[in-house]
Write a protein that holds these residues in place. Structure first.
Motif: not given
Length: 324
Positions: A277-278, A294-297, A52-54, A284-289
């Motif tokens: 992809r950023e 990355t995948a579209d619909a 949401a933040d990005r 940040a996701v990896r830091e949440s373990y």
């Protein structure tokens, strides 16, 4: 904004051909709400807030995360199903809502295949088997030996009855030839507390939940469920490396109501995939373990079909049904 702001200029140069393009690329006509069916602070909530933040900068609109808790995520799904087409709402959901609940509840309150459309897969997570730090069981081979001597002591705690860890524990039991007694808790906190205290001999939960306690020396992770070792646990084998032919994972993905225009859902999927992809987002996701995805619909839909093919037989074979 950078994907859509050029539409006005393009229309001035070529009005006849620009109209369809601008219609497809037009910004949302208001704020976007992301509904999470779990309390703040959990892995689903964390990934929703990171996205949401990005996403607000990319879309150029306010993006709000709303925690709509209850019934293991089904309340949020029921609410999304009831929305009108014009409403800008996405739900971040996991397999417990989209795969397991429709199989174990006679009336979950929604049809997971008919009432929703996939938008974007954003993260995966592994499962892990753990014991207390002072347990005599040091590895999976030690667990097998211990179970031979204590055949009625394969009591495995899970964060919730009917959860993915529940069915993973059942799959684990079939692979090692021992029927587990699955003990469901009301969340990971009491599960881990009783594991650390020695009340519970074994536990299965998501790796992102167990890893901090393992690092603190309070529990011992025996194996993880990935195809390869987790980079944060290079000294802990996968189940397959430990001699158990078992690999599985879970995921978090965004879904829209089937009432939402498919073009809008597809566009949101592309924007969320671009956010994922950023490099900063992936970190940040990896830091949440968790593992960023990355995948579209379209790709999310294929992943969902493959996941159902893996888990539905295990859930059905368990004979488990839920009443509330």
């Amino acid at each position: 904004m950078r994907n859509w702001i050029s539409c006005a200029a393009f229309a001035a140069l070529a009005a006849a051909s620009a109209a369809p393009a601008c219609a497809q690329q037009a910004p949302l006509d208001g704020a976007l709400t992301i509904v999470v069916g779990y309390p703040p602070g959990g892995s689903s909530d964390r990934i929703a807030r990171l996205v949401a933040d990005r996403l607000k900068d990319r879309l150029g609109v306010t993006v709000v995360v709303e925690n709509k808790t209850g019934a293991g995520g089904r309340i949020a799904a029921q609410g999304l199903h009831a929305l009108a087409a014009r409403q800008n709402v996405l739900m971040l959901a996991n397999p417990a809502v989209m795969v397991v609940a429709p199989l174990v509840y006679a009336e979950p309150g929604y049809d997971a295949r008919r009432d929703f459309q996939p938008v974007s897969l954003v993260s995966r997570y592994k499962f892990a088997l753990a014991v207390a730090a002072n347990s005599p069981i040091r590895d999976v081979a030690g667990l097998r030996r211990w179970l031979r001597d204590n055949p009625r002591q394969f009591s495995v705690g899970v964060p919730a009855t009917g959860s993915l860890p529940h069915f993973f524990a059942l799959m684990l039991g079939r692979q090692i030839g021992q029927e587990p007694e699955v003990v469901g808790y009301r969340g990971s906190a009491p599960l881990i507390s009783e594991l650390i205290g020695g009340v519970l001999p074994q536990a299965v939960d998501t790796l992102d939940t167990l890893l901090p306690q393992h690092r603190a020396g309070k529990i011992r992770i025996l194996a993880t469920s990935g195809e390869t070792r987790d980079p944060l646990l290079a000294d802990v084998p996968t189940f397959r490396e430990a001699g158990v032919d078992l690999a599985a994972d879970g995921w978090n993905a965004f879904f829209a109501s089937s009432a939402m225009a498919p073009a809008k859902a597809a566009r949101l999927g592309e924007d969320i995939a671009a956010v994922m992809r950023e490099p900063a987002m992936q970190q940040a996701v990896r830091e949440s373990y968790l593992e960023p995805v990355t995948a579209d619909a379209a790709a999310t839909g294929r992943e969902l079909d493959a996941y159902r093919a893996q888990w539905e037989p295990a859930v059905k074979a368990s004979g488990f049904t839920a009443t509330q």
